[in-house]
Scaffold this active site. Sequence first.
Site, PDB file in Angstrom:
ATOM      1  CB  CYS A   2      -8.491   3.715  15.672  1.00 28.02           C
ATOM      2  SG  CYS A   2      -9.074   2.020  15.799  1.00 28.02           S
ATOM      3  CG  ASP A 104      -3.702  -5.003  16.333  1.00 28.52           C
ATOM      4  OD1 ASP A 104      -4.933  -4.891  16.405  1.00 28.52           O
ATOM      5  OD2 ASP A 104      -2.977  -4.134  15.829  1.00 28.52           O
ATOM      6  CB  ILE A 301      -8.282   5.823  -9.923  1.00 29.67           C
ATOM      7  CG1 ILE A 301      -8.625   5.738  -8.435  1.00 29.67           C
ATOM      8  CG2 ILE A 301      -8.618   7.209 -10.470  1.00 29.67           C
ATOM      9  CD1 ILE A 301      -7.773   6.641  -7.557  1.00 29.67           C
TER      10      ILE A 301
END
Length: 672
Positions: A2, A104, A301
């Site tokens: 978020c 949570d 990577i």
Amino acid sequence: MCGIAGIFNQRAAQQPDAQTLVNMAAIMHHRGPDGFGYQIIDDAGIGFSHARLSIIDLNEERARQPFRSDDGQLLLAHNGEFYDFKRIRADLTAQGARFRTKSDSEIVMHLYQRGGLAETLPHLRGEFAFALYDKAEDSLYLVRDRFGIKPLYYTETADGVVFGSELKVLFAHPAVRREFSSEGLYHQLIQVMVPGSTAFAGVHQVPPGHVVKISRSKETLTLHSEKYWDVDFPLEHTYPGDDVDEQPYIDGVREHLLEAVQHRLTADVPVGCYLSGGIDSCAILGLSAAATQTSVKAFTIGFDSDQYDETPIAKEMAEATGADHEIMRLNADDLYDHFVKTIWHTERTIYNTLGVAKYLMSQRVHEVDYKVVLTGEGSDELFAGYPAFRKDMFLHGLDHLPENERKEWQALLEQNNKLFKGAMLAREEYVSPAFNAKMGFTPSCVQPWLSCSSVALPLLAESHREAVKEYDPGAAIAATLDEDMLAGRHPLDRAQYVWIKTMLEGQILTWGGDRVDMANSMEARPAFLDHHLAEYAFQIPPHLRIKGNKEKYVLREAMKGLLPETLYKREKFAFMAPPAHTDPKKWQAVVKLADQYLSAEAVAEAGLLDFAEVQRTFAKHESDEVSLDEKVQLDAVINHMLGVQILHHHFVKTDVPKLAATRANELGWHAS
């Protein structure tokens, strides 16, 4: 998970504009593409918004933030994760609390209602940033986790305070200034920033482990910042001697790290791992595989340079754990082709294109429908893994060594650190009087960047150069460090403290972490930065962190059974992308970007740099007379020059409020 945003006006009667709150959420849609919400409390001059990435409680309707308490007194917007929340929920429920979601996040309001913020914070374990408004107090609390894993910015306007998870969120508000400060610009060119600062005038970060309380009284807002946690090493004289039994420390590290990993596997979506060729990420993968007893998805990577590529060891570790291993190979073109987009997300300059590589990796993680990965960040900070720490241990913590042993140390340091000179290590010794006065020496970790000041200062446009001619960047950084946390500490502890306060928060967790991960709606969870593990690691004697010339000794021993032998014996190699000077194609990509962003016209328009000095810097880089370590330094400086020009393009030249409104309209996010 978020992104959060909000407005707190000086006058309670002045309601925040609902669509502005929505626009602020929309411009960080990448942080939360699964939905948005906003809440305004009537006659309180306060409003929050939230862009959601669903990881725990996937019911969007039920778990939509911001949350408001049943009595209407509290408003909460939260970014990140709280671990061990199920136990806390159960305990609160037994005390009579009633939860409306399975999230949570909701534990914060119930904890706060029972004991206030001071009693709430010790219960919160994880990576988080949140805003909590208490109507009864008429106060807003902005809270950031202990290490600064999750970002949180704020600024003051003529009407009040605006805050958000990213700078662009603040800039989406039409009243927020968008201009560089001279000091902020200077620090962008030398890489290391003053903790709590940004490149932009009047825009601040909530420091890690701090609460910024904003109280309103008689239409006036008062801001107060208070520390609730810090990196607290023992006093040097309290450490046990060299003959201490090391096994309990080895067992303790293993136990605490396993617990941290287990907590971070909690999610209602699949959880993967980032995997390089280092001990840190290999340990995380090994423990994750053991804890889940399933095949873990691992992402690596790979670079087109043998000196910087770690895929062979990563493949060996993946095979040993039965991981579902995916390697994303990057070449010179990939990195600078995505440099401009990466700077939009980092919101600060980067010295190495590792930030671009991480951005591209998070993009790949998103493409294969993963939202969460565990990472190895924080291990070097806790267990003294960087070359700079070994150097400081040798220079300041091993005065008792016989001359022959000191010569062996010196030879090994010179041999092993060639690749990092000019970037992670200074080309030559640099002394900051302010650091020397504060802690007895200038830590090796800040020397390469402070030593760039002689290169960076002439690059500033005349007005900015004049504004900082008496400014000492080292003194500005040193002034933010808590002397109580440095006094009486071992030299290695002092060096680690400074790194954690500067490079960890300002670089590794920013353009190497949250910002490039969340750019593609992907949450990274650094298990080593679990504060329970960290507080245990701080108690480990320095000679068990670096034993002989072997860094991270106690961690190596704790993970010995999990690691391939080649990795167990391998020296720390800092994870970096190959610098521009190592590849002609990469250098041509730099020149191409410079033609656009460092042209005479572009430099004059921005008013940040001196074009003649820009040209001289490029000419020097292309000279055959420049040493290798000077090329490395110039690579970093050129990346920073490009970075400040791109930042100007993104956030000053571009009409960010208009861009945010357009983005909201495209998404169909509108205030009701």
